[in-house]
Motif scaffolding. Structure first.
Motif, PDB file in Angstrom:
ATOM      1  N   PHE A  95     -40.808  17.756  94.618  1.00  0.00           N
ATOM      2  CA  PHE A  95     -39.747  17.093  95.372  1.00  0.00           C
ATOM      3  C   PHE A  95     -38.749  16.395  94.459  1.00  0.00           C
ATOM      4  N   THR A  96     -39.233  15.777  93.396  1.00  0.00           N
ATOM      5  CA  THR A  96     -38.332  15.038  92.511  1.00  0.00           C
ATOM      6  C   THR A  96     -37.452  15.964  91.678  1.00  0.00           C
ATOM      7  N   ALA A  97     -37.674  17.278  91.795  1.00  0.00           N
ATOM      8  CA  ALA A  97     -36.850  18.254  91.060  1.00  0.00           C
ATOM      9  C   ALA A  97     -36.078  19.163  92.005  1.00  0.00           C
ATOM     10  N   ILE A  98     -35.883  18.738  93.258  1.00  0.00           N
ATOM     11  CA  ILE A  98     -35.235  19.628  94.227  1.00  0.00           C
ATOM     12  C   ILE A  98     -33.788  19.949  93.856  1.00  0.00           C
ATOM     13  N   ARG A  99     -33.109  19.038  93.149  1.00  0.00           N
ATOM     14  CA  ARG A  99     -31.712  19.295  92.781  1.00  0.00           C
ATOM     15  C   ARG A  99     -31.576  20.054  91.464  1.00  0.00           C
ATOM     16  N   VAL A 100     -32.659  20.213  90.749  1.00  0.00           N
ATOM     17  CA  VAL A 100     -32.600  20.913  89.469  1.00  0.00           C
ATOM     18  C   VAL A 100     -32.357  22.403  89.729  1.00  0.00           C
ATOM     19  N   PRO A 101     -31.402  23.022  89.042  1.00  0.00           N
ATOM     20  CA  PRO A 101     -31.108  24.440  89.271  1.00  0.00           C
ATOM     21  C   PRO A 101     -32.314  25.336  89.010  1.00  0.00           C
TER      22      PRO A 101
ATOM     23  N   GLU B  93     -32.505  27.971  87.327  1.00  0.00           N
ATOM     24  CA  GLU B  93     -32.609  28.421  85.938  1.00  0.00           C
ATOM     25  C   GLU B  93     -33.419  27.467  85.066  1.00  0.00           C
ATOM     26  N   PHE B  94     -33.553  26.216  85.518  1.00  0.00           N
ATOM     27  CA  PHE B  94     -34.357  25.237  84.778  1.00  0.00           C
ATOM     28  C   PHE B  94     -35.730  25.040  85.410  1.00  0.00           C
ATOM     29  N   GLY B  95     -36.013  25.783  86.479  1.00  0.00           N
ATOM     30  CA  GLY B  95     -37.310  25.691  87.111  1.00  0.00           C
ATOM     31  C   GLY B  95     -37.379  24.802  88.333  1.00  0.00           C
ATOM     32  N   GLY B  96     -36.215  24.275  88.771  1.00  0.00           N
ATOM     33  CA  GLY B  96     -36.190  23.425  89.952  1.00  0.00           C
ATOM     34  C   GLY B  96     -36.025  24.231  91.224  1.00  0.00           C
ATOM     35  N   SER B  97     -35.749  23.533  92.331  1.00  0.00           N
ATOM     36  CA  SER B  97     -35.616  24.198  93.628  1.00  0.00           C
ATOM     37  C   SER B  97     -34.209  24.707  93.895  1.00  0.00           C
ATOM     38  N   GLY B  98     -33.218  24.168  93.174  1.00  0.00           N
ATOM     39  CA  GLY B  98     -31.849  24.612  93.382  1.00  0.00           C
ATOM     40  C   GLY B  98     -31.257  24.193  94.707  1.00  0.00           C
ATOM     41  N   ALA B  99     -31.765  23.117  95.310  1.00  0.00           N
ATOM     42  CA  ALA B  99     -31.229  22.634  96.577  1.00  0.00           C
ATOM     43  C   ALA B  99     -29.821  22.085  96.389  1.00  0.00           C
ATOM     44  N   THR B 100     -29.026  22.178  97.431  1.00  0.00           N
ATOM     45  CA  THR B 100     -27.683  21.610  97.378  1.00  0.00           C
ATOM     46  C   THR B 100     -27.770  20.092  97.504  1.00  0.00           C
ATOM     47  N   LEU B 101     -26.665  19.445  97.202  1.00  0.00           N
ATOM     48  CA  LEU B 101     -26.616  17.996  97.323  1.00  0.00           C
ATOM     49  C   LEU B 101     -26.861  17.573  98.771  1.00  0.00           C
ATOM     50  N   ALA B 102     -26.246  18.273  99.719  1.00  0.00           N
ATOM     51  CA  ALA B 102     -26.433  17.942 101.130  1.00  0.00           C
ATOM     52  C   ALA B 102     -27.884  18.150 101.550  1.00  0.00           C
ATOM     53  N   GLN B 103     -28.508  19.215 101.057  1.00  0.00           N
ATOM     54  CA  GLN B 103     -29.920  19.451 101.382  1.00  0.00           C
ATOM     55  C   GLN B 103     -30.803  18.346 100.826  1.00  0.00           C
ATOM     56  N   SER B 104     -30.480  17.868  99.633  1.00  0.00           N
ATOM     57  CA  SER B 104     -31.293  16.805  99.039  1.00  0.00           C
ATOM     58  C   SER B 104     -31.205  15.528  99.869  1.00  0.00           C
ATOM     59  N   LEU B 105     -30.025  15.231 100.388  1.00  0.00           N
ATOM     60  CA  LEU B 105     -29.872  14.043 101.229  1.00  0.00           C
ATOM     61  C   LEU B 105     -30.634  14.202 102.538  1.00  0.00           C
ATOM     62  N   LEU B 106     -30.652  15.409 103.094  1.00  0.00           N
ATOM     63  CA  LEU B 106     -31.416  15.653 104.318  1.00  0.00           C
ATOM     64  C   LEU B 106     -32.910  15.478 104.065  1.00  0.00           C
ATOM     65  N   LEU B 107     -33.395  16.004 102.953  1.00  0.00           N
ATOM     66  CA  LEU B 107     -34.810  15.858 102.620  1.00  0.00           C
ATOM     67  C   LEU B 107     -35.173  14.401 102.349  1.00  0.00           C
ATOM     68  N   LEU B 108     -34.282  13.660 101.724  1.00  0.00           N
ATOM     69  CA  LEU B 108     -34.529  12.235 101.513  1.00  0.00           C
ATOM     70  C   LEU B 108     -34.579  11.484 102.844  1.00  0.00           C
ATOM     71  N   ARG B 109     -33.806  11.932 103.809  1.00  0.00           N
ATOM     72  CA  ARG B 109     -33.867  11.328 105.142  1.00  0.00           C
ATOM     73  C   ARG B 109     -35.235  11.573 105.776  1.00  0.00           C
TER      74      ARG B 109
END
Length: 418
Positions: free
Chosen positions: A61-67, A69-85
């Motif tokens: 979860f703490t790497a959801i915004r990481v692209p 190519e670096f091994g993260g989830s590649g979530a968008t900024l808006a998606q990250s805010l929704l998941l934080l909600r």
């Protein structure tokens, strides 16, 4: 020319597609459920949420915004805010505690420093978490009493920070400091470095588990590569709005939790008042009205937060393309302040209204229903609404005032900034 933030903006040159929002929600739903199951007990016993943070790190979860190519989830900024909600509905403490982490990650993801990405993003994917040490007492606004100096060939950090939100959960602490020449910088310090002291002394009546204690730095040696210019994501056009949005989604999570707990509480009740107007609490029209008003308000809060996420997402894309001008930035900041005023007031309203659905049993500490109001009230103290409302009014009336930046510091006796 001011660019509209209302219409979706397509990113140019994007090489990877973000995951589906539905897939992200399904992936983390069990994690949020596990955290929610422990929240009441943790709050009641003031047990810091180290296990929950470990669960979030281990789940990615703490790497959801990481692209990708670096091994993260590649979530968008808006998606990250929704998941934080969604996380906020499980435990709003964790959203605030991870605010510095997600801000730091956003700085890396949205920045252009390729070396910084290569250095830090793999660490985020591996589970490293960033904390915060910014706020001081007795400093003038925009300055730091914490200093970075050269001593006997070493660069050392000295100072004391308060309200160091999330640092007790963190691996790395982002520290704001001033150099001997008066320049403000950001310093990355590992929590286990000699001279770092983390104190669990946050005594707020709400958000008790945000690990917002005091941090002391005594001759902490700092490597040159861990010193960055001040600013970070707050220094870009959408940054101030993004930092504020994390607090708003925490409040939105509380509102969702209120709706959930109101429904669960009424469904579980068998006793009815003799002067009630239904043969059961579930069939009492007055109780139904209260739950309906709570649900309606939460729907409106969700709609505002959906709009906030879309606005910031579009602003970030425009910023990356060099097309986010001063007018659009001012409008974005004003819209975030408008959202803040509404969300703070309405979350407090539903948290208070929750107690109208039952009798004395709703006040039982074993239920912990009071935590919703307490947590919302403390979150609402950040960037107080009275100042934001005034700033919005001036911006709408005259257009000559921006609602950012925000600094806190000691003022002179006559009220002027020291």
């Amino acid at each position: 020319m001011t660019v509209s933030l209302e219409r979706p903006v397509q990113a140019h040159g994007l090489t990877e597609q973000p995951p589906a929002t539905k897939d992200l929600l399904e992936r983390f739903a069990p994690v949020f459920a596990a955290i929610a199951a422990t929240t009441v007990h943790s709050e009641a016993t003031r047990t810091l949420a180290h296990d929950a943070v470990s669960l979030l790190k281990g789940s990615g979860f703490t790497a959801i915004r990481v692209p990708l190519e670096f091994g993260g989830s590649g979530a968008t900024l808006a998606q990250s805010l929704l998941l934080l909600r969604e996380l906020g509905a499980a435990d709003s403490n964790l959203v605030q505690a991870l605010r510095a982490h997600f801000t730091t990650v956003e700085t890396l993801v949205s920045g252009t420093d390729a070396a910084a990405k290569e250095r830090w993003l793999p660490r985020v994917v591996a589970g490293d978490v960033f904390g915060n040490a910014t706020t001081e007492k007795g400093n003038a606004p925009g300055t730091n009493s914490t200093v970075l100096t050269e001593e006997e060939g070493r660069t050392v950090l000295n100072g004391t920070k308060y309200y160091s939100t999330g640092s007790l959960y963190a691996d790395w602490i982002k520290v704001s400091a001033d150099t001997a020449t008066g320049e403000s910088v950001r310093v990355s310090v590992h929590r286990s470095a000699p001279g770092v002291e983390l104190v669990d002394d946050w005594d707020g009546f709400g958000q008790r588990l945000t690990a917002s204690g005091t941090t002391r730095f005594s001759n902490v040696e700092v490597a040159a590569e861990n010193i960055d210019a001040s600013g970070g994501v707050e220094g870009v056009g959408f940054g101030a709005a993004y930092v504020q949005a994390i607090l708003l989604v925490a409040l939105g999570g509380i509102a969702r939790a209120v709706r959930r707990d109101a429904v669960d509480y009424v469904r579980g009740r068998e006793r009815a008042f003799s002067h009630g107007v239904g043969d059961s609490p579930q069939r009492d029209p007055l109780v139904q009205e209260v739950v309906g008003r709570i649900s309606s308000t939460v729907f409106a809060i969700d709609a505002v937060l959906d709009a906030v996420g879309a606005r910031i997402q579009n602003a970030a894309v425009l910023s990356a393309a060099g097309n986010l001008d001063a007018g659009a930035t001012a409008e974005l900041d004003t819209e975030l302040s408008e959202a803040q005023i509404f969300i703070v007031e309405q979350t407090l309203e539903v948290a208070n209204r929750l107690f109208e659905v039952g009798g004395a049993s709703a006040a039982s500490e074993t239920r912990g229903l009071d935590r919703h109001w307490r947590n919302a009230r403390v979150l609402g103290q950040h960037n107080p609404v009275i100042y934001r409302a005034r700033a919005v009014g001036q911006q709408r009336l005259t257009g000559d005032h921006r609602t950012t930046p925000i600094y806190v510091g000691t003022t002179a006796p006559n009220g002027a900034n020291a």
